[in-house]
Design a protein around this motif. Structure first.
Motif, short mmCIF file in Angstrom:
data_model
loop_
_atom_site.label_atom_id
_atom_site.label_comp_id
_atom_site.label_asym_id
_atom_site.label_seq_id
_atom_site.Cartn_x
_atom_site.Cartn_y
_atom_site.Cartn_z
N LEU A 51 8.92 -13.06 -4.31
CA LEU A 51 8.64 -13.69 -3.09
C LEU A 51 9.70 -13.06 -2.02
O LEU A 51 9.29 -12.73 -1.05
CB LEU A 51 9.09 -15.31 -2.96
N TRP A 52 11.02 -12.60 -2.45
CA TRP A 52 11.87 -12.02 -1.66
C TRP A 52 11.39 -10.89 -1.09
O TRP A 52 11.48 -10.34 0.10
CB TRP A 52 13.28 -11.96 -2.20
N GLY B 37 9.17 -7.63 3.62
CA GLY B 37 8.25 -6.81 4.38
C GLY B 37 7.53 -5.84 3.35
O GLY B 37 6.98 -4.81 3.81
N HIS B 38 7.84 -5.94 1.98
CA HIS B 38 7.37 -5.18 0.99
C HIS B 38 6.19 -5.60 0.11
O HIS B 38 5.95 -5.33 -0.94
CB HIS B 38 8.58 -4.91 0.08
N ARG C 27 3.13 -9.12 -8.92
CA ARG C 27 3.95 -8.26 -9.51
C ARG C 27 3.99 -6.93 -8.82
O ARG C 27 3.18 -6.41 -8.22
CB ARG C 27 3.41 -7.91 -11.13
N VAL C 28 5.22 -6.11 -9.12
CA VAL C 28 5.42 -5.12 -8.47
C VAL C 28 4.59 -3.95 -9.03
O VAL C 28 4.60 -3.79 -10.41
CB VAL C 28 6.92 -4.61 -8.65
N LYS C 29 3.62 -3.22 -8.28
CA LYS C 29 3.07 -2.17 -8.67
C LYS C 29 3.78 -0.90 -9.21
O LYS C 29 4.47 -0.48 -8.36
CB LYS C 29 1.43 -1.61 -7.90
N GLY D 12 10.53 -4.57 -16.58
CA GLY D 12 10.56 -6.07 -17.16
C GLY D 12 9.54 -6.82 -16.64
O GLY D 12 8.16 -6.15 -16.19
N ASP D 13 9.70 -8.10 -16.56
CA ASP D 13 8.58 -9.22 -16.41
C ASP D 13 8.01 -8.90 -14.83
O ASP D 13 7.02 -9.31 -14.52
CB ASP D 13 9.29 -10.66 -16.57
N VAL D 14 8.99 -8.25 -14.20
CA VAL D 14 8.77 -8.32 -12.60
C VAL D 14 7.37 -7.40 -12.43
O VAL D 14 6.73 -7.37 -11.33
CB VAL D 14 9.69 -8.03 -11.67
N ASN D 15 7.14 -6.32 -13.29
CA ASN D 15 6.18 -5.20 -12.95
C ASN D 15 4.86 -5.67 -13.35
O ASN D 15 4.67 -6.52 -14.26
CB ASN D 15 6.55 -3.93 -13.21
N ASP D 16 3.80 -4.73 -13.17
CA ASP D 16 2.26 -4.94 -13.28
C ASP D 16 2.00 -4.05 -14.61
O ASP D 16 0.70 -4.08 -15.14
CB ASP D 16 1.67 -4.60 -12.22
#
Length: 368
Positions: free
Chosen positions: A233-234, A239-240, A249-251, A268-272
């Motif tokens: 969310l941050w 703006g990203h 998730r981050v592409k 890790g868990d944050v990406n796609d």
């Protein structure tokens, strides 16, 4: 001689592995809002057993010999200035930035607050609630829900325990029916009521819950083990949002870079990356990203290295403890039915210690 500044945002499994891997070759700064590493694998037992309250907390102070760990919250990646902006106003310059902010888990598998004392207090509250509950409802039949149900049952043999799962089988992420059948047999033999095809939602009255068919369950206590939310969310607020997919998730590309950003990685868990989001995958991603970051920092000159492509891991053993002495281990077999191993293997691999000695060594501590 260091090759550049690397800022790693997030001190979970992938973040600490990556920071340690790069400590000798770059000026590493690890940023995390928590003051200690949170060994989440031990958190379900810590929420049930008082003697495990402090086990999940491992200090960061021995992680890096050369780099530093900053306690703070990243609020923005300033790609124009190549700086990570913290909530307190500090700006950290980078040549490479790594997003490793992980995912948020439901209680009790989460770190509440920012200090060990705050998190330990939340575990103690769960322990007291479980110790006095007449009926505990666990929602979610994946590995976390099954493991938590077993921990509660073994700690409270006199309580009523119900596990409700929205799908037709437990452990359905394994792609094989055998682990789910084995888990179901264990839970039912230990007098846990398992409700399949039971999509739960909180009821209108406190302590009541209803499934999609309208059946009402009354319970003193409930835990929801129904998946995770990526901590991105941050990034959206900064703006990203274009870095994220529809699930938040981050592409990333095959080298674990954010698309179109050669100096921004996500692990890790944050990406796609499409694979089971479990610890061995996070560690494997960190290792590939560490190689690729070194290659990027040394992209000119005679030491140039080619980046490696990350291959999603399709055959990771999945270990589901049933307390400290039992459980099951799923070993995917190429082109065939998964092998399901029992209590002896599972106890040695994970159930007894929940990988705590291993993670303490990862952070520079002795196993004890």
């Amino acid at each position: 001689m260091y090759d550049g500044d690397v800022v790693v945002i997030g001190g979970g499994y992938a973040g600490v592995r990556l920071a340690r891997r790069l400590d000798d070759t770059a000026r590493v700064t690890l940023v995390d809002r928590k003051e200690v590493f949170f060994h989440r694998i031990a958190s379900l037992r810590a929420g049930v057993h008082p003697e495990w309250t402090h086990t999940p907390f491992i200090p960061y102070d021995r992680l890096l010999r050369h780099g530093r760990v900053v306690t703070g919250k990243a609020v923005r990646v300033d790609t124009a200035e190549r700086q990570v902006v913290l909530a307190a106003g500090e700006r950290l310059p980078y040549d490479v930035v790594v997003i490793a902010t992980g995912a948020d888990y439901p209680e009790p598998a989460r770190f509440t607050g920012t200090t060990t004392e705050e998190a330990a207090k939340s575990f103690a509250e769960h322990q007291r609630d479980i110790a006095t509950a007449g009926h505990v409802l666990v929602v979610g039949g994946g590995p976390g829900g099954v493991e938590l149900s077993a921990e509660i049952r073994l700690a409270r043999p006199d309580a009523r325990v119900t596990l409700a799962h929205s799908g037709p089988a437990l452990l359905d992420s394994t792609g094989s029916p055998r682990p789910g059948r084995k888990a179901l047999a264990w839970l039912e033999s230990h007098d846990i009521e398992v409700r399949l095809d039971s999509f739960m939602s909180p009821g209108n009255d406190y302590g009541t819950y209803r499934d999609a068919r309208g059946t009402v369950i009354e319970a003193d206590l409930s835990f929801w083990a129904t998946g995770t939310t990526p901590n991105t969310l941050w990034l959206r607020l900064a703006g990203h949002g274009d870095w994220l997919n529809g699930a938040g998730r981050v592409k990333v590309d095959r080298t674990l870079r954010v698309e179109g950003r050669p100096d921004v990685f996500a692990v890790g868990d944050v990406n796609d990356v499409s694979e089971l989001k479990i610890t061995p995958a996070a560690l494997a991603q960190a290792d590939i990203a560490a190689h690729n970051i070194r290659a990027h920092l040394r992209s000119s000159g005679k030491h140039r290295r080619e980046p490696r492509r990350y291959r999603p891991i399709r055959r990771i053993p999945l270990i589901v403890p049933f307390g400290s002495a039992d459980g099951l281990t799923v070993l995917p077999v190429p082109g065939g039915e998964s092998a399901v191993l029992g209590s002896r293997t599972t106890a040695l691999a994970k159930a007894k210690s929940l990988m705590t000695p291993y993670m303490r060594r990862q952070l520079g501590y002795t196993a004890a």
